[in-house]
Design a protein around this motif. Structure first.
Motif, PDB file in Angstrom:
ATOM      1  N   TYR A   4     -19.757  -9.578  25.781  1.00  0.00           N
ATOM      2  CA  TYR A   4     -19.870  -8.447  24.583  1.00  0.00           C
ATOM      3  C   TYR A   4     -18.529  -8.248  23.673  1.00  0.00           C
ATOM      4  N   PRO A   5     -18.947  -8.845  22.359  1.00  0.00           N
ATOM      5  CA  PRO A   5     -17.799  -8.550  21.638  1.00  0.00           C
ATOM      6  C   PRO A   5     -17.204  -7.390  21.332  1.00  0.00           C
ATOM      7  N   ALA A   6     -16.063  -7.049  21.242  1.00  0.00           N
ATOM      8  CA  ALA A   6     -15.786  -6.095  20.494  1.00  0.00           C
ATOM      9  C   ALA A   6     -14.858  -5.899  19.269  1.00  0.00           C
ATOM     10  N   ILE A   7     -16.114  -4.682  18.388  1.00  0.00           N
ATOM     11  CA  ILE A   7     -15.530  -4.146  17.082  1.00  0.00           C
ATOM     12  C   ILE A   7     -15.033  -3.252  17.871  1.00  0.00           C
ATOM     13  N   ASP A   8     -13.742  -3.068  17.740  1.00  0.00           N
ATOM     14  CA  ASP A   8     -12.481  -2.179  17.808  1.00  0.00           C
ATOM     15  C   ASP A   8     -12.352  -0.989  16.283  1.00  0.00           C
ATOM     16  N   LEU A   9     -12.754  -0.285  15.920  1.00  0.00           N
ATOM     17  CA  LEU A   9     -12.773   0.483  14.748  1.00  0.00           C
ATOM     18  C   LEU A   9     -11.231   1.654  14.415  1.00  0.00           C
ATOM     19  N   LYS A  10     -10.140   1.392  13.116  1.00  0.00           N
ATOM     20  CA  LYS A  10      -9.198   2.189  13.412  1.00  0.00           C
ATOM     21  C   LYS A  10      -9.087   2.205  11.713  1.00  0.00           C
ATOM     22  N   ASP A  11      -9.196   3.590  10.858  1.00  0.00           N
ATOM     23  CA  ASP A  11      -9.315   4.136   9.722  1.00  0.00           C
ATOM     24  C   ASP A  11     -10.317   3.091   9.538  1.00  0.00           C
ATOM     25  N   GLY A  12     -11.448   3.162   9.561  1.00  0.00           N
ATOM     26  CA  GLY A  12     -12.244   2.315   9.636  1.00  0.00           C
ATOM     27  C   GLY A  12     -12.548   0.756   8.460  1.00  0.00           C
ATOM     28  N   GLN A  13     -11.550   0.416   9.846  1.00  0.00           N
ATOM     29  CA  GLN A  13     -11.713  -1.203   9.637  1.00  0.00           C
ATOM     30  C   GLN A  13     -11.672  -1.922  10.966  1.00  0.00           C
TER      31      GLN A  13
END
Length: 240
Positions: A4-13
């Motif tokens: 599972y590749p992780a896409i961690d979102l902070k302030d839209g990035q």
């Protein structure tokens, strides 16, 4: 075993934190949807999304970025962070999420997890994040006296689809996952377990796959962005 590749979102990035510290974020992409599409193009079967701001706020914050990802890819996505009521769960599933991850509420309101798992079979996962074997909540900012195994076992009969177990001290540190603790958890429950935190090499993935416990998958973020894990090679190895 699924990667599972992780896409961690902070302030839209798209970012990665070091050991869960919001002020230690490295930005890897200003276009999370493009990053998601790249993971899909590489052959990934699932994507793991986290609304980091939402985890602290207790409500969705990066909804626009998540919706852009869902519009861009066709592979199933799971999302955690700030999802703490039935209305939010239902809204996300209606928008196309395949799985909602409940973390803080699993400790504070376990009845909600049971209600959601009954209402949405196969769509609810429990996120268990821990330091030293004790569960942390609210974006890892608050530690509890609840043990990982006790919390996991409390949902054995609830019908949850998976448990995502994160060792916070390993997360983003590129030091390898806590294989022993992850395997012990997978042996302790019948719920599928997904490993998270510290997966930093192909050797780590193979070690998790071959740990003797029936792991559903492993989540990796920084190692994929840094190139420490060659994604096509890892996918081929895990499918072999």
């Amino acid at each position: 075993m699924i990667l599972y590749p992780a896409i961690d979102l902070k302030d839209g990035q798209c970012v990665r934190l070091l050991k869960g510290e919001m002020d230690k974020a490295t930005v890897f992409s200003d276009d999370p949807a493009a990053q998601a599409a790249a993971f899909e193009a590489a052959g990934c079967e699932w994507l793991h999304l986290v609304d980091l701001n939402g985890a602290f706020a207790g409500q969705p914050v990066n909804a626009a970025a998540v919706e852009a990802i869902l519009a861009r890819v066709s592979v199933p996505c799971q999302l955690g962070g700030g999802i703490r009521d039935m209305a939010t769960i239902e809204a996300w599933l209606t928008k196309g999420l395949s799985r909602v991850i409940l973390g803080t509420v699993a400790v504070e309101n376990p009845a909600l997890v049971r209600e959601a798992a009954t209402a949405f079979p196969g769509k609810i996962a429990v996120g268990i994040d821990a330091r030293g074997g004790r569960v942390a909540t609210k974006g890892w900012a608050e530690e509890t006296d609840v043990t990982v195994t006790d919390l996991a076992r409390s949902f054995e009969d609830a019908g949850v689809a998976a448990i995502i177990y994160t060792d916070i001290d390993r997360d983003g540190a590129m030091g390898g996952p806590n294989i022993d603790a992850t395997a012990a958890l997978a042996h302790a429950v019948h719920i599928p377990v997904i490993a998270s935190g510290g997966v930093s090499s192909l050797a780590d993935l193979i070690a998790l796959r071959d740990c003797g416990a029936p792991l559903n998958g492993a989540i990796s973020g920084r190692a994929l962005y840094d190139g420490a894990i060659d994604l096509p090679q890892a996918l081929a190895e895990l499918r072999a």
